[in-house]
Design a protein around this motif. Sequence first.
Motif, PDB file in Angstrom:
ATOM      1  N   VAL A 132      48.393  26.254  43.689  1.00 16.46           N
ATOM      2  CA  VAL A 132      47.291  27.067  43.175  1.00 16.46           C
ATOM      3  C   VAL A 132      47.881  28.199  42.342  1.00 16.46           C
ATOM      4  O   VAL A 132      48.766  28.916  42.814  1.00 16.46           O
ATOM      5  CB  VAL A 132      46.466  27.652  44.338  1.00 16.46           C
ATOM      6  N   TYR A 133      47.378  28.372  41.125  1.00 14.56           N
ATOM      7  CA  TYR A 133      47.985  29.362  40.234  1.00 14.56           C
ATOM      8  C   TYR A 133      46.946  29.991  39.321  1.00 14.56           C
ATOM      9  O   TYR A 133      45.837  29.478  39.139  1.00 14.56           O
ATOM     10  CB  TYR A 133      49.075  28.702  39.376  1.00 14.56           C
ATOM     11  N   HIS A 134      47.326  31.105  38.715  1.00 13.77           N
ATOM     12  CA  HIS A 134      46.584  31.700  37.602  1.00 13.77           C
ATOM     13  C   HIS A 134      47.558  31.770  36.432  1.00 13.77           C
ATOM     14  O   HIS A 134      48.720  32.147  36.617  1.00 13.77           O
ATOM     15  CB  HIS A 134      46.071  33.092  37.961  1.00 13.77           C
ATOM     16  N   SER A 135      47.103  31.390  35.246  1.00 14.55           N
ATOM     17  CA  SER A 135      48.012  31.304  34.109  1.00 14.55           C
ATOM     18  C   SER A 135      47.291  31.581  32.793  1.00 14.55           C
ATOM     19  O   SER A 135      46.929  30.660  32.067  1.00 14.55           O
ATOM     20  CB  SER A 135      48.657  29.915  34.072  1.00 14.55           C
ATOM     21  N   HIS A 195      52.355  29.831  30.929  1.00 11.46           N
ATOM     22  CA  HIS A 195      53.704  29.789  31.504  1.00 11.46           C
ATOM     23  C   HIS A 195      53.686  29.458  32.987  1.00 11.46           C
ATOM     24  O   HIS A 195      54.478  28.636  33.462  1.00 11.46           O
ATOM     25  CB  HIS A 195      54.426  31.124  31.277  1.00 11.46           C
ATOM     26  N   THR A 196      52.791  30.082  33.729  1.00 13.17           N
ATOM     27  CA  THR A 196      52.725  29.851  35.171  1.00 13.17           C
ATOM     28  C   THR A 196      52.212  28.437  35.450  1.00 13.17           C
ATOM     29  O   THR A 196      52.685  27.774  36.373  1.00 13.17           O
ATOM     30  CB  THR A 196      51.850  30.922  35.845  1.00 13.17           C
ATOM     31  N   SER A 233      44.180  25.372  38.978  1.00 13.65           N
ATOM     32  CA  SER A 233      44.034  26.748  38.538  1.00 13.65           C
ATOM     33  C   SER A 233      42.996  27.437  39.426  1.00 13.65           C
ATOM     34  O   SER A 233      42.077  26.782  39.939  1.00 13.65           O
ATOM     35  CB  SER A 233      43.562  26.749  37.083  1.00 13.65           C
ATOM     36  N   ILE A 234      43.117  28.742  39.580  1.00 11.75           N
ATOM     37  CA  ILE A 234      42.120  29.462  40.388  1.00 11.75           C
ATOM     38  C   ILE A 234      40.729  29.378  39.775  1.00 11.75           C
ATOM     39  O   ILE A 234      39.745  29.590  40.466  1.00 11.75           O
ATOM     40  CB  ILE A 234      42.512  30.937  40.626  1.00 11.75           C
ATOM     41  N   PHE A 282      43.726  36.632  40.135  1.00 13.36           N
ATOM     42  CA  PHE A 282      44.367  36.042  41.310  1.00 13.36           C
ATOM     43  C   PHE A 282      44.040  36.857  42.560  1.00 13.36           C
ATOM     44  O   PHE A 282      43.781  36.304  43.627  1.00 13.36           O
ATOM     45  CB  PHE A 282      45.890  35.919  41.120  1.00 13.36           C
ATOM     46  N   LYS A 283      44.020  38.172  42.425  1.00  9.01           N
ATOM     47  CA  LYS A 283      43.646  39.028  43.557  1.00  9.01           C
ATOM     48  C   LYS A 283      42.200  38.757  43.968  1.00  9.01           C
ATOM     49  O   LYS A 283      41.884  38.696  45.168  1.00  9.01           O
ATOM     50  CB  LYS A 283      43.846  40.505  43.191  1.00  9.01           C
TER      51      LYS A 283
END
Length: 183
Positions: free
Chosen positions: A11-14, A18-19, A41-42, A71-72
Amino acid sequence: MSVQSKTLAIVYHSPYGHTAKIAQYIAKGAEKIGVAVHVMSIEHIEWDLLDQADGIVWGSPTYMGSVTGPFKMFMDSTSKRWMSRKWQGKLAAGFANSGGLSGDKLSVLQQINLFSMQHGMMWVGLPLLSTGQAETDLNRLASHLGLMTQSNNAPIELTPPQGDLDTAVWFGEYLALMLNRIH
C-alpha cells in the motif's frame, strides 16, 4: 493437501510515481518467491484484500519530514480496524522515498513502524548490510528499519537509481521468505 500461497499487500501513496515504482519492484521480489502480491495506491484501497493479506508493506514519499498528508489521512481511516484488531499478527514493513539523499526518510519509517505496532503487527526491517554508496550498490543508504530510496527530484524514467531498485527486489524476496517462515 495443497499449500495455499501467502499474500502480501503493498500500500503506497505516490504523487509523482517514484514510490509506486518502488512498490512494483518490491512486488517483483516477493513474486519470485511465490507469494501472491496485491499492489494498491491509497486512492484505490481494496479493504478486503488488506484484511485477508498475511502481510502489508506501507510506502510513502517523505514530505516535510513526514508521510504525505493523504497517507496520514489513510492511516487515520484505519481506526475501526485498529479497534477490532483486524490486522493484529500480520507481518508489516515499510519503505520511504525522498528527493534528497537523507530527506528525513527515517522519520517516515518510524511513523509507519509506530502505526503498524499500534495495529499489533509484526515489523520486519531490512537486514541487508550496505554494499557501498554508489548508485548501483545495494542498501546504499544503509537503512535497517525499512527500505529507503532516493528519487533525486528527477523523472521516474531516471530514478530511483538501479541500486535502490535492486534493493527493493531484495526486500520483496526477504519479506516473502519471512511470510513463509512466520505464517
